[in-house]
Design an enzyme around this catalytic site. Sequence first.
Site, PDB file in Angstrom:
ATOM      1  N   CYS A   1      -2.122  -6.289  -1.864  1.00 40.79           N
ATOM      2  CA  CYS A   1      -2.411  -4.862  -1.707  1.00 40.79           C
ATOM      3  C   CYS A   1      -3.828  -4.562  -2.189  1.00 40.79           C
ATOM      4  CB  CYS A   1      -1.430  -4.023  -2.523  1.00 40.79           C
ATOM      5  SG  CYS A   1       0.276  -4.300  -2.104  1.00 40.79           S
ATOM      6  N   THR A   2      -4.372  -3.501  -1.659  1.00 41.08           N
ATOM      7  CA  THR A   2      -5.638  -2.967  -2.167  1.00 41.08           C
ATOM      8  C   THR A   2      -5.475  -1.463  -2.302  1.00 41.08           C
ATOM      9  OG1 THR A   2      -6.872  -4.684  -0.978  1.00 41.08           O
ATOM     10  CG2 THR A   2      -8.116  -2.769  -1.751  1.00 41.08           C
TER      11      THR A   2
ATOM     12  N   THR B   1      -6.827  -4.768  -6.611  1.00 41.03           N
ATOM     13  CA  THR B   1      -6.082  -5.597  -5.648  1.00 41.03           C
ATOM     14  C   THR B   1      -4.841  -6.114  -6.385  1.00 41.03           C
ATOM     15  OG1 THR B   1      -7.481  -7.540  -6.098  1.00 41.03           O
ATOM     16  CG2 THR B   1      -8.080  -6.145  -4.227  1.00 41.03           C
ATOM     17  N   ASN B   2      -4.798  -7.380  -6.726  1.00 39.96           N
ATOM     18  CA  ASN B   2      -3.618  -7.904  -7.448  1.00 39.96           C
ATOM     19  C   ASN B   2      -4.016  -8.765  -8.643  1.00 39.96           C
ATOM     20  OD1 ASN B   2      -2.786  -7.871  -4.278  1.00 39.96           O
ATOM     21  ND2 ASN B   2      -1.162  -7.093  -5.584  1.00 39.96           N
TER      22      ASN B   2
ATOM     23  N   ARG C   1     -10.159 -10.224  -2.337  1.00 44.14           N
ATOM     24  CA  ARG C   1     -10.348  -9.025  -1.511  1.00 44.14           C
ATOM     25  C   ARG C   1     -11.164  -7.983  -2.260  1.00 44.14           C
ATOM     26  NH1 ARG C   1      -5.143  -7.673  -1.951  1.00 44.14           N
ATOM     27  NH2 ARG C   1      -4.780  -9.626  -3.055  1.00 44.14           N
TER      28      ARG C   1
END
Lengths: 253, 116
Positions: free
Chosen positions: A1-2, A177-178, A191
């Site tokens: 995810c972002t 992000t993660n 990312r």
Amino acid sequence: CTSVVTEDVNGNIYHARNLDFGLFMGWDRKNQTWTLTEKLKPLVVNVDLKRNNRTVFKSTSFAGYVGILTGIKPREFTLTMNERFNIDGGYVGILEWILGLRDGMWMSFLTRKVLENATSYEDARNQLALTKLLAPAYFILGGNQTGQGCVITRSRIDTLDVWEINMKLGRWYVLETNYDHWEKPFFLDDRRTPAMKCMNKITQANITLPTIYDVLSTKPVLNKLTTYTALMEVSTGRLESYIRDCPSPCTPW
Amino acid sequence: LHSEDCRTGMYPPKGPTFKRNVTWYTLNLDLPPNQRWTHVIKEKKAELAAMIQAIKDLANGFFHGKLLHLVDKELPLIVDTLPYPFNEEIKGIASVSEVPLGEVVLFNIFYEVFTV
């Protein structure tokens, strides 16, 4: 995810996210897609949750999933959640739950409870920071006033960090992000760098929901796991979501 | 990894990276929890079943049916320990979708399961 929360030069707060899910959940060689990601796309729904015929909050969710991963309480705050992978992960919390240790909260139930009951950005931030959880997570929270945007990094028990927009330091957005923001992301899953590069290229003077959509449409921020993109503007209560595709060549995550 | 120059002019969404818009539904929080999602699930029943089947196929590949046996037999026991109203909403979804309760529970605790 972002997920990203950002403030424009007029003090408007915007919040947007890509939801990526389904890593290693079956690879369709013919179509070059993740099986579960593709099965989740038809389940994406926008939901207007009402009480006494008045909107309490709005959400982009999956049909059949009662928790919340993306939501907006109009004129108050916006909230997204990103996965935080850790060896002390949710399976430990589930095991504790089964054994009768039930003082922790299930992640997506907490986000829904906060969206239903919190009355302000500060109230939401406190609830997200102080509630014991079953799994680690990143909560990305946006408010309705200048400087109100943060990433709350959570372990199951503690809040490890609250990283806020700070105009005095020139920090006009926070992007998650993660990976913990104070550490480098895994080199095969960076990312963050391309997303920040695009945010910086846009500049605060030109940040709008359409330009944020551009950032979230740039590979590898957009990737084979991206299920939907959601855009939120707290002052107007606007929530827009779009199902995404990432035609090859495109990173698998 | 495929990285590209920053995109511009992507909005309004169109082209190959845009699949479609998302449909809006209203959820009435004044209804009993087990009835709140009925209209959504009635429309998405086939898609929900297909997604759950995909998980089952994957799980069968790894665990030869043992995991699913656990999910169908043991996870329904967890539902009553989940906080209200989420437990009742999950029961309502399982009832309308005709997907076994344990499998709907699994979908709803996916996040906790996959954070390692």
